[in-house]
Design an enzyme around this catalytic site. Sequence first.
Site, PDB file in Angstrom:
ATOM      1  N   HIS A 161      -8.160  -3.918  -1.156  1.00  0.00           N
ATOM      2  CA  HIS A 161      -7.374  -4.066   0.070  1.00  0.00           C
ATOM      3  C   HIS A 161      -6.318  -2.952   0.188  1.00  0.00           C
ATOM      4  O   HIS A 161      -6.265  -2.241   1.191  1.00  0.00           O
ATOM      5  CB  HIS A 161      -6.707  -5.443   0.092  1.00  0.00           C
ATOM      6  CG  HIS A 161      -5.852  -5.677   1.302  1.00  0.00           C
ATOM      7  ND1 HIS A 161      -6.310  -6.364   2.392  1.00  0.00           N
ATOM      8  CD2 HIS A 161      -4.581  -5.303   1.590  1.00  0.00           C
ATOM      9  CE1 HIS A 161      -5.356  -6.392   3.321  1.00  0.00           C
ATOM     10  NE2 HIS A 161      -4.288  -5.773   2.846  1.00  0.00           N
ATOM     11  N   GLU A 162      -5.508  -2.824  -0.838  1.00  0.00           N
ATOM     12  CA  GLU A 162      -4.422  -1.830  -0.753  1.00  0.00           C
ATOM     13  C   GLU A 162      -4.996  -0.426  -0.679  1.00  0.00           C
ATOM     14  O   GLU A 162      -4.471   0.439   0.028  1.00  0.00           O
ATOM     15  CB  GLU A 162      -3.455  -1.980  -1.936  1.00  0.00           C
ATOM     16  CG  GLU A 162      -2.841  -3.374  -2.120  1.00  0.00           C
ATOM     17  CD  GLU A 162      -2.279  -4.002  -0.848  1.00  0.00           C
ATOM     18  OE1 GLU A 162      -1.915  -3.254   0.087  1.00  0.00           O
ATOM     19  OE2 GLU A 162      -2.218  -5.247  -0.768  1.00  0.00           O
TER      20      GLU A 162
ATOM     21  N   GLU B 292       0.792  -1.227   0.000  1.00  0.00           N
ATOM     22  CA  GLU B 292       0.000   0.000   0.000  1.00  0.00           C
ATOM     23  C   GLU B 292       0.824   1.276   0.000  1.00  0.00           C
ATOM     24  O   GLU B 292       0.519   2.216   0.742  1.00  0.00           O
ATOM     25  CB  GLU B 292      -0.925  -0.029   1.211  1.00  0.00           C
ATOM     26  CG  GLU B 292      -0.231   0.018   2.594  1.00  0.00           C
ATOM     27  CD  GLU B 292       0.176  -1.339   3.166  1.00  0.00           C
ATOM     28  OE1 GLU B 292       0.381  -2.292   2.386  1.00  0.00           O
ATOM     29  OE2 GLU B 292       0.283  -1.441   4.402  1.00  0.00           O
TER      30      GLU B 292
ATOM     31  N   TYR C 206      -4.608 -10.468  10.021  1.00  0.00           N
ATOM     32  CA  TYR C 206      -5.511 -10.148   8.913  1.00  0.00           C
ATOM     33  C   TYR C 206      -6.947 -10.603   9.195  1.00  0.00           C
ATOM     34  O   TYR C 206      -7.879  -9.804   9.197  1.00  0.00           O
ATOM     35  CB  TYR C 206      -5.040 -10.850   7.630  1.00  0.00           C
ATOM     36  CG  TYR C 206      -3.847 -10.216   6.962  1.00  0.00           C
ATOM     37  CD1 TYR C 206      -2.557 -10.457   7.411  1.00  0.00           C
ATOM     38  CD2 TYR C 206      -4.002  -9.378   5.866  1.00  0.00           C
ATOM     39  CE1 TYR C 206      -1.453  -9.888   6.785  1.00  0.00           C
ATOM     40  CE2 TYR C 206      -2.908  -8.797   5.231  1.00  0.00           C
ATOM     41  CZ  TYR C 206      -1.638  -9.060   5.693  1.00  0.00           C
ATOM     42  OH  TYR C 206      -0.547  -8.483   5.072  1.00  0.00           O
TER      43      TYR C 206
ATOM     44  N   GLU D 109      -3.792  -4.447   9.462  1.00  0.00           N
ATOM     45  CA  GLU D 109      -4.306  -5.434   8.504  1.00  0.00           C
ATOM     46  C   GLU D 109      -5.739  -5.900   8.802  1.00  0.00           C
ATOM     47  O   GLU D 109      -6.517  -6.149   7.885  1.00  0.00           O
ATOM     48  CB  GLU D 109      -3.358  -6.628   8.414  1.00  0.00           C
ATOM     49  CG  GLU D 109      -1.982  -6.287   7.841  1.00  0.00           C
ATOM     50  CD  GLU D 109      -1.997  -5.718   6.422  1.00  0.00           C
ATOM     51  OE1 GLU D 109      -3.010  -5.864   5.715  1.00  0.00           O
ATOM     52  OE2 GLU D 109      -0.977  -5.104   6.040  1.00  0.00           O
TER      53      GLU D 109
ATOM     54  N   HIS E  88      -6.027   0.487   2.806  1.00  0.00           N
ATOM     55  CA  HIS E  88      -4.901   0.918   3.645  1.00  0.00           C
ATOM     56  C   HIS E  88      -4.690   2.435   3.601  1.00  0.00           C
ATOM     57  O   HIS E  88      -4.009   2.985   4.478  1.00  0.00           O
ATOM     58  CB  HIS E  88      -3.601   0.252   3.183  1.00  0.00           C
ATOM     59  CG  HIS E  88      -3.343  -1.101   3.780  1.00  0.00           C
ATOM     60  ND1 HIS E  88      -3.288  -1.313   5.137  1.00  0.00           N
ATOM     61  CD2 HIS E  88      -3.084  -2.299   3.190  1.00  0.00           C
ATOM     62  CE1 HIS E  88      -3.008  -2.603   5.362  1.00  0.00           C
ATOM     63  NE2 HIS E  88      -2.891  -3.224   4.197  1.00  0.00           N
TER      64      HIS E  88
ATOM     65  N   ASP F 172       8.401 -10.043  10.505  1.00  0.00           N
ATOM     66  CA  ASP F 172       7.806 -10.910   9.488  1.00  0.00           C
ATOM     67  C   ASP F 172       7.099 -12.128  10.102  1.00  0.00           C
ATOM     68  O   ASP F 172       6.122 -12.627   9.552  1.00  0.00           O
ATOM     69  CB  ASP F 172       8.924 -11.425   8.575  1.00  0.00           C
ATOM     70  CG  ASP F 172       8.640 -11.096   7.131  1.00  0.00           C
ATOM     71  OD1 ASP F 172       8.045 -10.030   6.896  1.00  0.00           O
ATOM     72  OD2 ASP F 172       9.013 -11.905   6.267  1.00  0.00           O
TER      73      ASP F 172
HETATM   74  N1  BES Z   1       1.000  -4.465   3.724  1.00  0.00           N
HETATM   75  C1  BES Z   1       0.729  -5.743   3.179  1.00  0.00           C
HETATM   76  C2  BES Z   1       1.949  -6.445   2.660  1.00  0.00           C
HETATM   77  C3  BES Z   1       3.040  -6.678   3.696  1.00  0.00           C
HETATM   78  C4  BES Z   1       2.736  -7.081   4.962  1.00  0.00           C
HETATM   79  C5  BES Z   1       4.359  -6.512   3.348  1.00  0.00           C
HETATM   80  C6  BES Z   1       3.748  -7.281   5.898  1.00  0.00           C
HETATM   81  C7  BES Z   1       5.369  -6.712   4.274  1.00  0.00           C
HETATM   82  C8  BES Z   1       5.061  -7.098   5.549  1.00  0.00           C
HETATM   83  C9  BES Z   1      -0.313  -5.669   2.071  1.00  0.00           C
HETATM   84  O1  BES Z   1      -1.301  -4.725   2.298  1.00  0.00           O
HETATM   85  C10 BES Z   1      -1.022  -6.996   2.023  1.00  0.00           C
HETATM   86  O2  BES Z   1      -1.651  -7.318   2.983  1.00  0.00           O
HETATM   87  N2  BES Z   1      -0.909  -7.716   0.914  1.00  0.00           N
HETATM   88  C11 BES Z   1      -1.541  -9.003   0.733  1.00  0.00           C
HETATM   89  C12 BES Z   1      -2.756  -8.873  -0.123  1.00  0.00           C
HETATM   90  C13 BES Z   1      -4.058  -8.775   0.565  1.00  0.00           C
HETATM   91  C14 BES Z   1      -5.183  -8.834  -0.446  1.00  0.00           C
HETATM   92  C15 BES Z   1      -4.298  -9.724   1.702  1.00  0.00           C
HETATM   93  C16 BES Z   1      -0.583  -9.891  -0.023  1.00  0.00           C
HETATM   94  O3  BES Z   1       0.477  -9.412  -0.405  1.00  0.00           O
HETATM   95  O4  BES Z   1      -0.894 -11.040  -0.248  1.00  0.00           O
HETATM   96 ZN    ZN Z   2      -2.628  -5.304   3.864  1.00  0.00          ZN
END
Ligand code: BES
Ligand code: ZN
Length: 602
Positions: free
Chosen positions: A296-297, A272, A384, A319, A300, A376
Amino acid sequence: MSQPTQPQNIDHNEPDVHSFAKPEEAIITHIHLNLNVDFDKHLLMGFAKINFKNLTGADRLILDTRDLEISRITQGDDERDVKFTFGDEVKFLGKALNIFVDKGVSLVTIYYKTAPDAAALMWLTPEQTAGKQFPFMFSQSQAILARTWVPCQDGPGVKFTYSADITCPSNLMALMSAENDTLVHKDGKYHFNMPQPISSYLMAIAVGDVRFHAFGKNTGVYAEPVMLERCIYEFEDMQKMVDAAGELYGEYAWGRYDVIVLPPSFPFGGMENPRLTFATPTIIAGDRSLVALVAHELAHSWSGNLVTNATWNDFWLNEGFTMYFENRIMEKLYGSDYADILDVLGFNELESTVKELGDTSADTHLYLQLKDRDPDDGMNDIAYIKGQFFLKTIESVVGREKMDVFLKKYFSEHAFQSMNTAKFIAYLNENLIHGDTAVANKIKMNDWIFGPGIPSNSFRVNSVLLEKAASQAKAFMAGALPKELETKGWSTHEWLQFLRSLPEGLSKDQIAALDKKFHFTNSGNCEILCDWFQHTIASSYLPAEAQLELFLTNVGRRKFIVPLYKALVKTQEGKAFATKVYAHARVGYHSVAQQTIDDLLK
Ligand code: BES
Ligand code: ZN
């Protein structure tokens, strides 16, 4: 069973365990970057001018760095040399940078370059792009990788504005999470400005051969020329999404909302980055079936970018709220049947995650304890989907009308601020629960935030369409032939439910029969491929191996490759195949994905 939990005594000003900075003493207000993008050496080189406020008369400004080579630091407009030291290297965190500033100083200039293997940055050869002609580079700063390309206070609780002068090869376009141009500059020089304060994990850069297409008054897409048409088709509803989101929770705060579709090495579905979401090309399915990711993005832009988790222990505030909001946008645009489908698929994934982590594990609490760990580790379905279902449960108790008033107020009162779990609890008590014990007892806030697993009061969603899809899987297992199954008109999500409802370890004949009729192995949809390959791996179904290898070699999205490698390492032949493929696929994965797969295969 989840144990009843006591209210926890957590800190309203919890320190960020993933940053060396002491923003309560001296805090960054603006960063100006001047960087040259060197595709030959795989590095960024130049300087960062950092404005800060010295709040306590501290003798030093402390920044986070990891693998940065710093040649010189000056203070003030007249650039007087200043002494600096590094702290000890700490796993995951890198090194503190102490800059010993004189009294009254509020500007330092740091001359530096990044390491060729800087963890945030990925450098792609032309062969790793869609167009095959030009190199490409992009950053991924979340969670604590911004410090590998910008010296900064790299915790989400610190916000600053930024600007940048970027020089890149003259035929390429540079883009950032900032105000962007829509045309290629022939001199390779780009200026950026991000006038709203953001957290460091939202700083982003991408450089490549991309073109722009506008959808509506403030939305558009950037992609490589050979991808652009398909992206335009896929994201046709983007302007409607932005408008719908604003109607739900308040005006969009960032001016434009654009998406850049990156090469398939991008390790996430989406990121995002403010004003410019970074997205994987694996959502370009040709039928718009995976556009929830854009919702989703976009969501954010409120939950995360406007109101930001104060530390990564509070990640669910980013999330969980975003998943809830994503679903509300999808419902507004495509109706509740579609939204329910997404919710049911999500809830099922949450159940598997809880099973995998163990239903008494502290990692299944919403409020996480990530001290001494890589943040991580906490970035899974708990934040989520458990987060989302906590909010859905609250909504079901107080009603949608009150929920929406509450959320709108929450976003507007905390815009451009950070939020931690303790503050959120206090805010929820004051603004929604109002001391009503009957309501509090129905919500069971402590079970959700400080307790394990899925609390017994969780709101549940049903989808008749998905039940039908699951029943067809059952019918197949009971002996029905593929041609006898009622699959007409199924969407991607019904297919996913069908595949997820089949047990692991189908016979080779069963796999072959399904593949012959439904052509899963040659599906153009990465979500379907990922689920399908898990079955073919479990059944050692060799005819899918070539496609599987191709998939693992082309796609670097962690959500897809991790379950596939995990399935492969379960058997000896599988592990040998995985090791063979990974040997040449690894260069196409971003460092965060390499890290995960390295651990899996070691
Ligand atoms: N912000 C996240 C991606 C992220 C989270 C990067 C933690 C690094 C550390 C992004 O908004 C996200 O949640 N992406 C998901 C997609 C979503 C539709 C659930 C993904 O990348 O799968
Ligand atoms: Zn996200």
